[in-house]
Motif scaffolding. Structure first.
Motif, PDB file in Angstrom:
ATOM      1  N   SER A  36     -34.734  65.320  -5.735  1.00  0.00           N
ATOM      2  CA  SER A  36     -33.943  64.119  -5.446  1.00  0.00           C
ATOM      3  C   SER A  36     -34.163  63.076  -6.548  1.00  0.00           C
ATOM      4  CB  SER A  36     -34.239  63.562  -4.053  1.00  0.00           C
ATOM      5  OG  SER A  36     -35.596  63.270  -3.916  1.00  0.00           O
ATOM      6  N   GLN A  37     -35.396  63.021  -7.099  1.00  0.00           N
ATOM      7  CA  GLN A  37     -35.641  62.088  -8.207  1.00  0.00           C
ATOM      8  C   GLN A  37     -34.810  62.481  -9.435  1.00  0.00           C
ATOM      9  OE1 GLN A  37     -39.877  62.493  -8.256  1.00  0.00           O
ATOM     10  NE2 GLN A  37     -40.205  60.699  -6.949  1.00  0.00           N
ATOM     11  N   MET A  38     -34.685  63.801  -9.638  1.00  0.00           N
ATOM     12  CA  MET A  38     -33.871  64.277 -10.750  1.00  0.00           C
ATOM     13  C   MET A  38     -32.409  63.878 -10.548  1.00  0.00           C
ATOM     14  SD  MET A  38     -35.208  67.990 -11.808  1.00  0.00           S
ATOM     15  CE  MET A  38     -33.689  68.843 -11.972  1.00  0.00           C
ATOM     16  N   LEU A  39     -31.928  64.035  -9.285  1.00  0.00           N
ATOM     17  CA  LEU A  39     -30.532  63.685  -8.980  1.00  0.00           C
ATOM     18  C   LEU A  39     -30.275  62.196  -9.204  1.00  0.00           C
ATOM     19  CD1 LEU A  39     -29.689  65.727  -5.750  1.00  0.00           C
ATOM     20  CD2 LEU A  39     -28.673  65.973  -8.017  1.00  0.00           C
ATOM     21  N   ILE A  40     -31.222  61.373  -8.771  1.00  0.00           N
ATOM     22  CA  ILE A  40     -31.042  59.921  -8.921  1.00  0.00           C
ATOM     23  C   ILE A  40     -30.836  59.578 -10.395  1.00  0.00           C
ATOM     24  CG2 ILE A  40     -32.208  57.667  -8.716  1.00  0.00           C
ATOM     25  CD1 ILE A  40     -33.570  58.841  -6.164  1.00  0.00           C
ATOM     26  N   LYS A  41     -31.598  60.253 -11.250  1.00  0.00           N
ATOM     27  CA  LYS A  41     -31.473  59.976 -12.695  1.00  0.00           C
ATOM     28  C   LYS A  41     -30.148  60.486 -13.255  1.00  0.00           C
ATOM     29  CE  LYS A  41     -36.251  59.718 -14.007  1.00  0.00           C
ATOM     30  NZ  LYS A  41     -37.238  60.743 -13.799  1.00  0.00           N
ATOM     31  N   LYS A  42     -29.688  61.623 -12.743  1.00  0.00           N
ATOM     32  CA  LYS A  42     -28.529  62.272 -13.383  1.00  0.00           C
ATOM     33  C   LYS A  42     -27.174  61.864 -12.825  1.00  0.00           C
ATOM     34  CE  LYS A  42     -30.771  65.796 -15.717  1.00  0.00           C
ATOM     35  NZ  LYS A  42     -31.253  67.099 -15.872  1.00  0.00           N
ATOM     36  N   ASP A  44     -23.940  59.835 -11.762  1.00  0.00           N
ATOM     37  CA  ASP A  44     -23.271  58.608 -12.207  1.00  0.00           C
ATOM     38  C   ASP A  44     -22.595  57.885 -11.053  1.00  0.00           C
ATOM     39  OD1 ASP A  44     -22.429  60.340 -15.199  1.00  0.00           O
ATOM     40  OD2 ASP A  44     -23.940  58.757 -14.912  1.00  0.00           O
ATOM     41  N   ASP A  45     -22.035  58.662 -10.128  1.00  0.00           N
ATOM     42  CA  ASP A  45     -21.329  58.078  -8.981  1.00  0.00           C
ATOM     43  C   ASP A  45     -22.301  57.266  -8.114  1.00  0.00           C
ATOM     44  OD1 ASP A  45     -18.936  59.447  -6.645  1.00  0.00           O
ATOM     45  OD2 ASP A  45     -20.248  57.700  -6.414  1.00  0.00           O
ATOM     46  N   PRO A  46     -22.037  55.933  -7.970  1.00  0.00           N
ATOM     47  CA  PRO A  46     -23.003  55.086  -7.242  1.00  0.00           C
ATOM     48  C   PRO A  46     -23.209  55.513  -5.787  1.00  0.00           C
ATOM     49  CG  PRO A  46     -21.046  53.824  -7.866  1.00  0.00           C
ATOM     50  CD  PRO A  46     -20.899  55.167  -8.481  1.00  0.00           C
ATOM     51  N   ASN A  47     -22.144  56.040  -5.150  1.00  0.00           N
ATOM     52  CA  ASN A  47     -22.299  56.479  -3.756  1.00  0.00           C
ATOM     53  C   ASN A  47     -23.249  57.657  -3.666  1.00  0.00           C
ATOM     54  OD1 ASN A  47     -20.763  54.657  -2.378  1.00  0.00           O
ATOM     55  ND2 ASN A  47     -18.863  55.753  -2.841  1.00  0.00           N
ATOM     56  N   LEU A  48     -23.046  58.634  -4.550  1.00  0.00           N
ATOM     57  CA  LEU A  48     -23.904  59.823  -4.547  1.00  0.00           C
ATOM     58  C   LEU A  48     -25.347  59.436  -4.865  1.00  0.00           C
ATOM     59  CD1 LEU A  48     -21.679  62.540  -6.275  1.00  0.00           C
ATOM     60  CD2 LEU A  48     -22.057  62.118  -3.852  1.00  0.00           C
ATOM     61  N   LYS A  49     -25.508  58.468  -5.758  1.00  0.00           N
ATOM     62  CA  LYS A  49     -26.844  57.992  -6.117  1.00  0.00           C
ATOM     63  C   LYS A  49     -27.571  57.459  -4.873  1.00  0.00           C
ATOM     64  CE  LYS A  49     -28.278  55.757 -10.424  1.00  0.00           C
ATOM     65  NZ  LYS A  49     -28.210  56.837 -11.360  1.00  0.00           N
ATOM     66  N   ILE A  50     -26.821  56.732  -4.029  1.00  0.00           N
ATOM     67  CA  ILE A  50     -27.414  56.182  -2.796  1.00  0.00           C
ATOM     68  C   ILE A  50     -27.854  57.316  -1.884  1.00  0.00           C
ATOM     69  CG2 ILE A  50     -26.899  54.879  -0.682  1.00  0.00           C
ATOM     70  CD1 ILE A  50     -25.221  53.003  -2.449  1.00  0.00           C
ATOM     71  N   TYR A  51     -27.012  58.360  -1.785  1.00  0.00           N
ATOM     72  CA  TYR A  51     -27.401  59.497  -0.931  1.00  0.00           C
ATOM     73  C   TYR A  51     -28.711  60.106  -1.430  1.00  0.00           C
ATOM     74  CZ  TYR A  51     -22.555  59.428   0.778  1.00  0.00           C
ATOM     75  OH  TYR A  51     -21.365  59.054   1.319  1.00  0.00           O
ATOM     76  N   ALA A  52     -28.778  60.295  -2.739  1.00  0.00           N
ATOM     77  CA  ALA A  52     -29.985  60.908  -3.310  1.00  0.00           C
ATOM     78  C   ALA A  52     -31.197  60.010  -3.076  1.00  0.00           C
ATOM     79  CB  ALA A  52     -29.779  61.181  -4.795  1.00  0.00           C
ATOM     80  N   GLN A  53     -30.968  58.663  -3.173  1.00  0.00           N
ATOM     81  CA  GLN A  53     -32.077  57.730  -2.944  1.00  0.00           C
ATOM     82  C   GLN A  53     -32.559  57.809  -1.490  1.00  0.00           C
ATOM     83  OE1 GLN A  53     -30.173  54.223  -4.401  1.00  0.00           O
ATOM     84  NE2 GLN A  53     -31.182  54.352  -6.404  1.00  0.00           N
ATOM     85  N   MET A  54     -31.598  58.049  -0.577  1.00  0.00           N
ATOM     86  CA  MET A  54     -31.987  58.161   0.834  1.00  0.00           C
ATOM     87  C   MET A  54     -32.814  59.427   1.070  1.00  0.00           C
ATOM     88  SD  MET A  54     -28.650  56.635   2.656  1.00  0.00           S
ATOM     89  CE  MET A  54     -29.282  56.352   4.258  1.00  0.00           C
ATOM     90  N   ILE A  55     -32.427  60.505   0.409  1.00  0.00           N
ATOM     91  CA  ILE A  55     -33.214  61.745   0.528  1.00  0.00           C
ATOM     92  C   ILE A  55     -34.623  61.491  -0.008  1.00  0.00           C
ATOM     93  CG2 ILE A  55     -33.441  64.154  -0.246  1.00  0.00           C
ATOM     94  CD1 ILE A  55     -30.349  64.216  -0.468  1.00  0.00           C
ATOM     95  N   GLU A  56     -34.682  60.829  -1.156  1.00  0.00           N
ATOM     96  CA  GLU A  56     -35.996  60.571  -1.760  1.00  0.00           C
ATOM     97  C   GLU A  56     -36.851  59.705  -0.846  1.00  0.00           C
ATOM     98  OE1 GLU A  56     -38.055  58.651  -5.696  1.00  0.00           O
ATOM     99  OE2 GLU A  56     -36.638  57.576  -4.473  1.00  0.00           O
ATOM    100  N   GLN A  57     -36.208  58.658  -0.261  1.00  0.00           N
ATOM    101  CA  GLN A  57     -36.970  57.760   0.616  1.00  0.00           C
ATOM    102  C   GLN A  57     -37.527  58.515   1.836  1.00  0.00           C
ATOM    103  OE1 GLN A  57     -37.926  54.575  -0.092  1.00  0.00           O
ATOM    104  NE2 GLN A  57     -39.227  55.070   1.664  1.00  0.00           N
ATOM    105  N   SER A  58     -36.684  59.384   2.416  1.00  0.00           N
ATOM    106  CA  SER A  58     -37.147  60.145   3.581  1.00  0.00           C
ATOM    107  C   SER A  58     -38.286  61.072   3.210  1.00  0.00           C
ATOM    108  CB  SER A  58     -36.012  60.968   4.169  1.00  0.00           C
ATOM    109  OG  SER A  58     -35.025  60.116   4.645  1.00  0.00           O
ATOM    110  N   ALA A  59     -38.182  61.677   2.041  1.00  0.00           N
ATOM    111  CA  ALA A  59     -39.257  62.571   1.603  1.00  0.00           C
ATOM    112  C   ALA A  59     -40.548  61.777   1.408  1.00  0.00           C
ATOM    113  CB  ALA A  59     -38.866  63.290   0.324  1.00  0.00           C
TER     114      ALA A  59
END
Ligand code: ADP
Length: 240
Positions: A36-42, A44-59
């Motif tokens: 998920s950290q890799m996804l957050i970096k890669k 570009d779409d701000p909505n998708l970035k938020i989803y990835a950040q939520m996965i990271e936060q839950s982890a």
């Protein structure tokens, strides 16, 4: 006195169980966090970035829970057994720990190269998750043993009626005193993130399959962790 001893034993058993689950849970969280950290970096779409950040936060939340459960060992129940290709499990384990390592390399300036020489051709009859857990633990230990720059080599081969693999590092190594205790539950020399359970769990798992796990180490030069598991003999085909 007998009753209180029994109570202590029961509490120990409970701690061992809880700890085992927490430990396995942590291994599941490691790739979730890393990828998920890799996804957050890669992304570009701000909505998708938020989803990835939520996965990271839950982890991260999950990892905090594991941290609080601070008495561990191994869970008893193993899943289904099947013929496992050890080379495949090694490659998958490397793939799973990789993002977490990359993160540490970036934050702590560590540089670890990993090499493979996978020559085993036989299968082992095991629960694949358990064996992957063993390999992951050995890889994490090898990574931790390297202070700044180093090399990890993973080899596999067939030997008599066994399928074998070794995870070698050129890290800090171990004294005889440490070597003697590494399979003891809760023995750790690590100040952060050490639970002292990885190798005792690995030992239990391998012994459960009538295999062996041995450590060879020279302080200052590195360590070899050698695992041997019985070769799986598929049932002979009916020729009729
Ligand atoms: P933990 O990693 O949580 O400390 P382990 O049971 O996996 O628990 O390992 C126990 C100890 O064995 C470690 O704290 C470390 O001192 C030692 N050890 C294990 N693997 C290695 C290695 N590859 N190189 C040096 N020391 C090691």
């Amino acid at each position: 006195i007998y009753d209180s001893l029994l109570h202590v034993e029961k509490m120990n058993a409970l701690n061992v169980l809880t700890g085992g689950i927490a430990h396995e849970f942590n291994n599941v969280l490691t790739p979730i966090l890393g990828f998920s950290q890799m996804l957050i970096k890669k992304l570009d779409d701000p909505n998708l970035k938020i989803y990835a950040q939520m996965i990271e936060q839950s982890a991260r939340d999950g990892a905090m829970i594991v941290k609080r459960v601070n008495e561990f060992t191994r869970k008893e129940a193993a899943g289904e057994k099947e013929p496992c290709d050890i080379n495949d499990l090694i490659l998958k384990s490397i793939y799973m720990v990789h993002p977490q390592w990359k993160e540490e390399e970036l934050t702590a300036g560590k540089k670890v190269s990993i090499y493979t020489e996978l020559k085993a051709s036989g299968y082992v009859y095991c629960n694949c998750c358990e064996i992957r857990d063993v390999i992951t633990n050995l890889l994490i230990n090898a990574f931790d043993a390297i202070e700044t720059t180093g090399k990890i080599t993973v080899k596999s081969w067939d030997e008599d009626d066994n399928v074998c693999f070794v995870i070698e590092d050129d890290g800090i190594g171990m004294s005889d005193e440490v070597l003697e205790k590494i399979f003891t539950p809760f023995f750790t020399t690590k100040t952060k993130r050490g639970t002292g359970l990885g190798l005792s769990i690995a030992h239990n798992i391998i012994a459960g399959y009538f295999g062996t796990i041995n450590a060879y180490s020279i302080p200052g030069y590195g360590t070899q962790m050698v695992v041997k598991l019985p070769l799986y003999n598929p049932p002979a085909h009916d020729a009729t």
